[in-house]
Enzyme design. Structure first.
Site, PDB file in Angstrom:
ATOM      1  N   GLU A  58       4.977  -6.481 -16.719  1.00  0.00           N
ATOM      2  CA  GLU A  58       5.644  -7.762 -17.324  1.00  0.00           C
ATOM      3  C   GLU A  58       6.905  -8.129 -17.101  1.00  0.00           C
ATOM      4  OE1 GLU A  58       5.318  -7.700 -21.665  1.00  0.00           O
ATOM      5  OE2 GLU A  58       2.832  -7.143 -21.521  1.00  0.00           O
ATOM      6  N   ASP A  70      13.168   0.082   4.952  1.00  0.00           N
ATOM      7  CA  ASP A  70      13.851   1.177   5.806  1.00  0.00           C
ATOM      8  C   ASP A  70      14.025   0.806   7.218  1.00  0.00           C
ATOM      9  OD1 ASP A  70      10.789   1.992   5.040  1.00  0.00           O
ATOM     10  OD2 ASP A  70      11.335   2.308   7.163  1.00  0.00           O
TER      11      ASP A  70
HETATM   12  N1  SAH Z   1       4.583   4.297  -2.607  1.00  0.00           N
HETATM   13  C1  SAH Z   1       5.005   5.571  -2.267  1.00  0.00           C
HETATM   14  C2  SAH Z   1       5.077   5.980  -0.784  1.00  0.00           C
HETATM   15  C3  SAH Z   1       4.437   4.473  -0.123  1.00  0.00           C
HETATM   16  S1  SAH Z   1       4.238   4.547   1.756  1.00  0.00           S
HETATM   17  C4  SAH Z   1       6.171   6.320  -2.991  1.00  0.00           C
HETATM   18  O1  SAH Z   1       6.756   5.579  -3.787  1.00  0.00           O
HETATM   19  O2  SAH Z   1       6.375   7.372  -2.461  1.00  0.00           O
HETATM   20  C5  SAH Z   1       5.059   3.230   2.063  1.00  0.00           C
HETATM   21  C6  SAH Z   1       4.320   2.054   1.742  1.00  0.00           C
HETATM   22  O3  SAH Z   1       5.396   0.838   1.942  1.00  0.00           O
HETATM   23  C7  SAH Z   1       3.089   1.429   2.644  1.00  0.00           C
HETATM   24  O4  SAH Z   1       2.382   0.689   1.427  1.00  0.00           O
HETATM   25  C8  SAH Z   1       3.772   0.660   3.700  1.00  0.00           C
HETATM   26  O5  SAH Z   1       2.817  -0.508   3.803  1.00  0.00           O
HETATM   27  C9  SAH Z   1       5.202   0.270   3.266  1.00  0.00           C
HETATM   28  N2  SAH Z   1       6.215   0.831   4.275  1.00  0.00           N
HETATM   29  C10 SAH Z   1       7.619   0.862   4.043  1.00  0.00           C
HETATM   30  N3  SAH Z   1       8.091   1.312   4.862  1.00  0.00           N
HETATM   31  C11 SAH Z   1       7.309   1.709   6.054  1.00  0.00           C
HETATM   32  C12 SAH Z   1       7.512   2.383   7.251  1.00  0.00           C
HETATM   33  N4  SAH Z   1       8.559   2.643   7.819  1.00  0.00           N
HETATM   34  N5  SAH Z   1       6.226   2.686   7.984  1.00  0.00           N
HETATM   35  C13 SAH Z   1       5.096   2.345   7.540  1.00  0.00           C
HETATM   36  N6  SAH Z   1       4.891   1.845   6.362  1.00  0.00           N
HETATM   37  C14 SAH Z   1       6.078   1.448   5.389  1.00  0.00           C
END
Ligand code: SAH
Length: 273
Positions: free
Chosen positions: A42, A231
């Site tokens: 929420e 990142d």
């Molecule tokens: N949710 C998981 C990991 C997610 S993987 C956790 O919390 O650990 C990363 C997710 O963010 C994917 O949905 C992707 O679309 C996005 N993403 C963010 N940075 C990325 C990157 N460097 N390469 C590919 N996907 C990325």
């Protein structure tokens, strides 16, 4: 005669029909879904701002075995549906990647018949292309970088490059960055993926966008891609670490960006975007 002259009808009818009324937000797995309690959900800016309600499981538009989650509500002149892939049934982690994104988009389009899809999610960004953590990108184009099929025509099918629905006015007004998005099913970047990403001329890299685009195109639904950078792929820090460190803050940035997009869209025609 009570009805207006025929010459005035088509224009009026078109204007009415063209106004965006149903928006589908396909949310990437936003990482902290596994931490989410009802109260935290929420507090999500999107759910909170638009006063969306989670659809109860027994009224779901989705097959009962699917982990997909839908929030919905009315906001200004819009009906908003926000869908998330939910948690993997076996592993309990977010269902990231192209397979669940495509299935969720498919099921949502079939029932909800949206006028516009907004795919919102986090992404890696390339410093060499000017991306920094926290930037919000509107993708001009999407393509895949991990579907290598070295046979004529299959090669371009694999890359699957397509244009996002062009929204020049939205881009101007909201000050997002524009760049190309490359999608693959890995968070890390293998050398062959890197080659393909360079050839796709991508500024941002995710795990869902091109899959959502493929399904949206199949059903002639305009789709836009709002991606916030968690990142820097060509930076110093290991991707997974940097991703997790920035996830919460960037998710808030992303959601606030989507709120702005929806505010902009409200009351407009698809051709005004
Ligand atoms: N949710 C998981 C990991 C997610 S993987 C956790 O919390 O650990 C990363 C997710 O963010 C994917 O949905 C992707 O679309 C996005 N993403 C963010 N940075 C990325 C990157 N460097 N390469 C590919 N996907 C990325």
């Amino acid at each position: 005669m009570a009805s207006p002259p025929p010459s005035e009808q088509p224009g009026a009818a078109t204007a009415e029909a063209d106004t965006i009324s149903k928006v589908l937000i396909v949310m990437g797995a936003i990482g902290f879904a596994r931490l989410i309690t009802a109260m935290e959900a929420e507090a999500m800016p999107l759910v909170h701002n638009f006063k969306l309600d989670e659809a109860p499981a027994d009224e779901s538009i989705f097959p009962k075995d699917a982990p997909w989650i839908r929030y919905h509500g009315k906001y200004k002149s819009l009906h908003i549906d926000l869908v998330r892939p939910g948690k993997d049934i076996i592993f309990g982690v977010d269902s990231v990647g192209t397979v669940s994104a495509a299935l969720l988009t498919y099921a949502s389009i079939q029932t909800l018949k949206p006028d516009l899809i907004i795919n919102a999610g986090t992404a890696g960004g390339f410093n060499a292309k000017g991306a920094s953590v926290g930037d919000v990108y509107l993708a001009s184009d999407v393509a895949f970088h991990d579907r290598r099929i070295p046979i004529p025509v299959f090669d371009t099918y694999g890359v699957g490059a397509r244009k996002a629905f062009a929204t020049p006015n939205l881009l101007n007004e909201l000050n997002f960055k524009a760049g190309k998005l490359s999608t693959g099913d890995s968070l890390d970047m293998a050398p062959q993926d890197e080659e393909a990403i360079v050839s796709n001329d991508a500024t941002v890299k995710d795990m869902e966008g091109a899959a959502v685009a493929y399904v949206a195109d199949m059903f002639s639904t305009p789709a836009i891609f709002v991606k916030a950078v968690t990142d820097i792929v060509d930076g110093e820090k290991p991707t997974a670490e940097e991703f997790l460190m920035n996830l919460r803050a960037v998710t808030t940035t992303l959601e606030l960006a989507v709120v702005k997009v929806v505010d902009f869209i409200s009351g407009k025609h698809i051709s005004d975007l």
